[in-house]
Every structure is written in C-alpha cells, then in structure tokens.
Design a protein around this motif. Structure first.
Motif, PDB file in Angstrom:
ATOM      1  N   VAL A   8       1.014  -1.227   0.011  1.00 32.43           N
ATOM      2  CA  VAL A   8       0.006   0.118   0.035  1.00 32.43           C
ATOM      3  C   VAL A   8       0.938   1.471  -0.007  1.00 32.43           C
ATOM      4  CG1 VAL A   8      -1.510   1.280   1.243  1.00 32.43           C
ATOM      5  CG2 VAL A   8      -1.852  -1.076   1.090  1.00 32.43           C
ATOM      6  N   LEU A   9       1.848   1.337   0.749  1.00 29.79           N
ATOM      7  CA  LEU A   9       2.678   2.249   1.057  1.00 29.79           C
ATOM      8  C   LEU A   9       3.546   2.572  -0.426  1.00 29.79           C
ATOM      9  CD1 LEU A   9       4.361   1.935   4.509  1.00 29.79           C
ATOM     10  CD2 LEU A   9       2.706   3.623   3.800  1.00 29.79           C
ATOM     11  N   ARG A  10       4.115   1.450  -1.211  1.00 28.16           N
ATOM     12  CA  ARG A  10       4.626   1.467  -2.379  1.00 28.16           C
ATOM     13  C   ARG A  10       3.544   2.207  -3.275  1.00 28.16           C
ATOM     14  NH1 ARG A  10       9.191  -1.264  -3.157  1.00 28.16           N
ATOM     15  NH2 ARG A  10       8.575  -2.737  -1.918  1.00 28.16           N
ATOM     16  N   ASP A  11       2.525   1.781  -3.406  1.00 27.65           N
ATOM     17  CA  ASP A  11       1.535   2.194  -4.338  1.00 27.65           C
ATOM     18  C   ASP A  11       1.340   3.726  -4.106  1.00 27.65           C
ATOM     19  OD1 ASP A  11      -0.379   1.951  -6.369  1.00 27.65           O
ATOM     20  OD2 ASP A  11      -2.086   2.305  -4.894  1.00 27.65           O
ATOM     21  N   LEU A  12       1.112   4.102  -2.785  1.00 28.27           N
ATOM     22  CA  LEU A  12       0.949   5.732  -2.597  1.00 28.27           C
ATOM     23  C   LEU A  12       2.077   6.612  -3.075  1.00 28.27           C
ATOM     24  CD1 LEU A  12      -1.012   5.303   0.919  1.00 28.27           C
ATOM     25  CD2 LEU A  12      -1.737   6.164  -0.964  1.00 28.27           C
ATOM     26  N   LEU A  43      -1.096   9.262   2.631  1.00 29.03           N
ATOM     27  CA  LEU A  43       0.416   8.839   3.214  1.00 29.03           C
ATOM     28  C   LEU A  43       0.500   9.463   4.651  1.00 29.03           C
ATOM     29  CD1 LEU A  43       2.495   9.481  -0.119  1.00 29.03           C
ATOM     30  CD2 LEU A  43       2.696   7.542   1.415  1.00 29.03           C
ATOM     31  N   CYS A  44       0.108  10.648   4.969  1.00 30.68           N
ATOM     32  CA  CYS A  44       0.445  11.261   6.251  1.00 30.68           C
ATOM     33  C   CYS A  44      -0.278  10.303   7.222  1.00 30.68           C
ATOM     34  CB  CYS A  44      -0.073  12.698   6.467  1.00 30.68           C
ATOM     35  SG  CYS A  44       1.089  13.864   5.412  1.00 30.68           S
ATOM     36  N   VAL A  45      -1.707  10.058   7.288  1.00 30.21           N
ATOM     37  CA  VAL A  45      -2.292   9.082   8.033  1.00 30.21           C
ATOM     38  C   VAL A  45      -1.591   7.832   8.302  1.00 30.21           C
ATOM     39  CG1 VAL A  45      -4.339   8.114   8.402  1.00 30.21           C
ATOM     40  CG2 VAL A  45      -4.467  10.501   7.746  1.00 30.21           C
ATOM     41  N   SER A  46      -1.118   7.260   7.099  1.00 31.73           N
ATOM     42  CA  SER A  46      -0.526   5.790   6.995  1.00 31.73           C
ATOM     43  C   SER A  46       0.775   5.679   7.906  1.00 31.73           C
ATOM     44  CB  SER A  46      -0.500   5.323   5.695  1.00 31.73           C
ATOM     45  OG  SER A  46      -1.736   5.215   5.092  1.00 31.73           O
ATOM     46  N   THR A  54       8.055  14.223   5.166  1.00 29.10           N
ATOM     47  CA  THR A  54       8.103  13.481   6.227  1.00 29.10           C
ATOM     48  C   THR A  54       7.518  12.127   5.933  1.00 29.10           C
ATOM     49  OG1 THR A  54       8.279  15.278   7.832  1.00 29.10           O
ATOM     50  CG2 THR A  54       8.092  12.807   8.745  1.00 29.10           C
ATOM     51  N   ALA A  55       6.174  12.139   5.503  1.00 32.17           N
ATOM     52  CA  ALA A  55       5.495  10.939   4.947  1.00 32.17           C
ATOM     53  C   ALA A  55       6.044  10.328   4.040  1.00 32.17           C
ATOM     54  CB  ALA A  55       4.091  11.370   4.459  1.00 32.17           C
ATOM     55  N   LEU A  56       6.702  10.909   3.147  1.00 35.23           N
ATOM     56  CA  LEU A  56       7.372  10.096   2.058  1.00 35.23           C
ATOM     57  C   LEU A  56       8.567   9.291   2.738  1.00 35.23           C
ATOM     58  CD1 LEU A  56       7.129  12.486  -0.957  1.00 35.23           C
ATOM     59  CD2 LEU A  56       6.095  10.256  -0.696  1.00 35.23           C
ATOM     60  N   ILE A  57       9.492   9.972   3.648  1.00 31.35           N
ATOM     61  CA  ILE A  57      10.529   9.617   3.985  1.00 31.35           C
ATOM     62  C   ILE A  57      10.178   8.423   5.050  1.00 31.35           C
ATOM     63  CG2 ILE A  57      12.489   9.903   6.118  1.00 31.35           C
ATOM     64  CD1 ILE A  57      12.456  12.878   4.904  1.00 31.35           C
ATOM     65  N   ALA A  58       9.254   8.588   5.582  1.00 32.37           N
ATOM     66  CA  ALA A  58       8.621   7.545   6.964  1.00 32.37           C
ATOM     67  C   ALA A  58       8.103   6.080   5.915  1.00 32.37           C
ATOM     68  CB  ALA A  58       7.559   8.020   7.550  1.00 32.37           C
ATOM     69  N   ALA A  59       7.499   6.451   4.831  1.00 32.26           N
ATOM     70  CA  ALA A  59       6.827   5.492   3.982  1.00 32.26           C
ATOM     71  C   ALA A  59       8.095   4.577   3.357  1.00 32.26           C
ATOM     72  CB  ALA A  59       6.074   5.903   2.843  1.00 32.26           C
ATOM     73  N   ARG A  60       9.001   5.320   2.908  1.00 34.66           N
ATOM     74  CA  ARG A  60       9.973   4.894   2.178  1.00 34.66           C
ATOM     75  C   ARG A  60      10.895   3.680   3.240  1.00 34.66           C
ATOM     76  NH1 ARG A  60      11.037   9.685  -1.118  1.00 34.66           N
ATOM     77  NH2 ARG A  60       9.943   9.276  -3.071  1.00 34.66           N
ATOM     78  N   ASP A  70      19.754   7.817   8.791  1.00 37.39           N
ATOM     79  CA  ASP A  70      19.819   8.820   9.764  1.00 37.39           C
ATOM     80  C   ASP A  70      18.105   8.823   9.901  1.00 37.39           C
ATOM     81  OD1 ASP A  70      20.342  12.169   9.886  1.00 37.39           O
ATOM     82  OD2 ASP A  70      19.698  10.865  11.391  1.00 37.39           O
ATOM     83  N   ASP A  71      17.528   8.705  10.983  1.00 34.93           N
ATOM     84  CA  ASP A  71      15.991   8.829  11.073  1.00 34.93           C
ATOM     85  C   ASP A  71      15.725  10.060  11.943  1.00 34.93           C
ATOM     86  OD1 ASP A  71      15.664   6.307  10.255  1.00 34.93           O
ATOM     87  OD2 ASP A  71      15.488   5.438  12.250  1.00 34.93           O
ATOM     88  N   SER A  72      16.667  11.166  11.948  1.00 31.61           N
ATOM     89  CA  SER A  72      16.419  12.237  12.676  1.00 31.61           C
ATOM     90  C   SER A  72      15.327  13.168  12.059  1.00 31.61           C
ATOM     91  CB  SER A  72      17.886  13.134  12.405  1.00 31.61           C
ATOM     92  OG  SER A  72      18.094  13.436  11.122  1.00 31.61           O
ATOM     93  N   LEU A  73      15.209  13.073  10.749  1.00 30.71           N
ATOM     94  CA  LEU A  73      13.705  13.618  10.161  1.00 30.71           C
ATOM     95  C   LEU A  73      12.633  13.088  10.719  1.00 30.71           C
ATOM     96  CD1 LEU A  73      15.090  14.103   6.362  1.00 30.71           C
ATOM     97  CD2 LEU A  73      14.833  16.076   8.164  1.00 30.71           C
ATOM     98  N   LEU A  74      12.701  12.042  10.980  1.00 28.88           N
ATOM     99  CA  LEU A  74      11.407  11.231  11.602  1.00 28.88           C
ATOM    100  C   LEU A  74      11.014  11.504  13.071  1.00 28.88           C
ATOM    101  CD1 LEU A  74      11.822   7.426  10.229  1.00 28.88           C
ATOM    102  CD2 LEU A  74      10.614   9.594   9.062  1.00 28.88           C
ATOM    103  N   SER A  75      11.980  12.198  13.620  1.00 30.30           N
ATOM    104  CA  SER A  75      11.514  12.432  15.206  1.00 30.30           C
ATOM    105  C   SER A  75      11.237  13.706  15.154  1.00 30.30           C
ATOM    106  CB  SER A  75      12.999  12.079  15.809  1.00 30.30           C
ATOM    107  OG  SER A  75      14.020  12.758  15.609  1.00 30.30           O
TER     108      SER A  75
END
Length: 77
Positions: A8-12, A43-46, A54-60, A70-75
C-alpha cells in the motif's frame, strides 16, 4: 499505531510521484492537485506524520529492503 502494508505504501508513493510529475506538466489542473492532496493526506495518516515530505521518508523507510539511515527527520515535529 497500525502500520500500512508495504504494498500500500509503495502504491501511494508511486501515485504521489506520478501526480507530482503530472502537476508539473499541467500548470492549472485542479483535479490533479486535489488527487495529489488526497494521496498526500493518506500517506500522512498511513505513516503517522503531518507533512508530505516526512510521510514520504517514513513510507520509504518502512518498505522492504530499506536501508537503515539517519532517522533524525522522522523524530521532528
């Protein structure tokens, strides 16, 4: 938090990227912009994030084969 299935993430991600390319070529397409906003929201909700970058980074990051980076952007936020 529930996590979306990687397929689902890949499709989004693919939908968002295709719409972004389409929006760049069609300067005034309200329909494309609305669909892009809808996909961005999903994507944001997922991913439990608040903005599309940030949603694109987290999904990838959640996709199979994602390399730990580096996960610093996710925090932030």
């Amino acid at each position: 938090m529930l996590m979306a299935h990687p397929a689902v993430l890949r499709d989004l991600i693919e939908q968002y990227e295709a719409l972004a390319a389409l929006e760049a070529s069609e300067a005034d397409s309200a329909r494309v912009r609305q669909r892009m906003e809808d996909v961005a929201y999903t994507l944001c909700v997922s991913t439990g994030t608040r903005d599309i970058d940030t949603a694109l980074i987290a999904a990838r990051h959640q996709l199979p084969g994602a390399r730990p980076q580096d996960d610093s952007l996710l925090s932030r936020g």
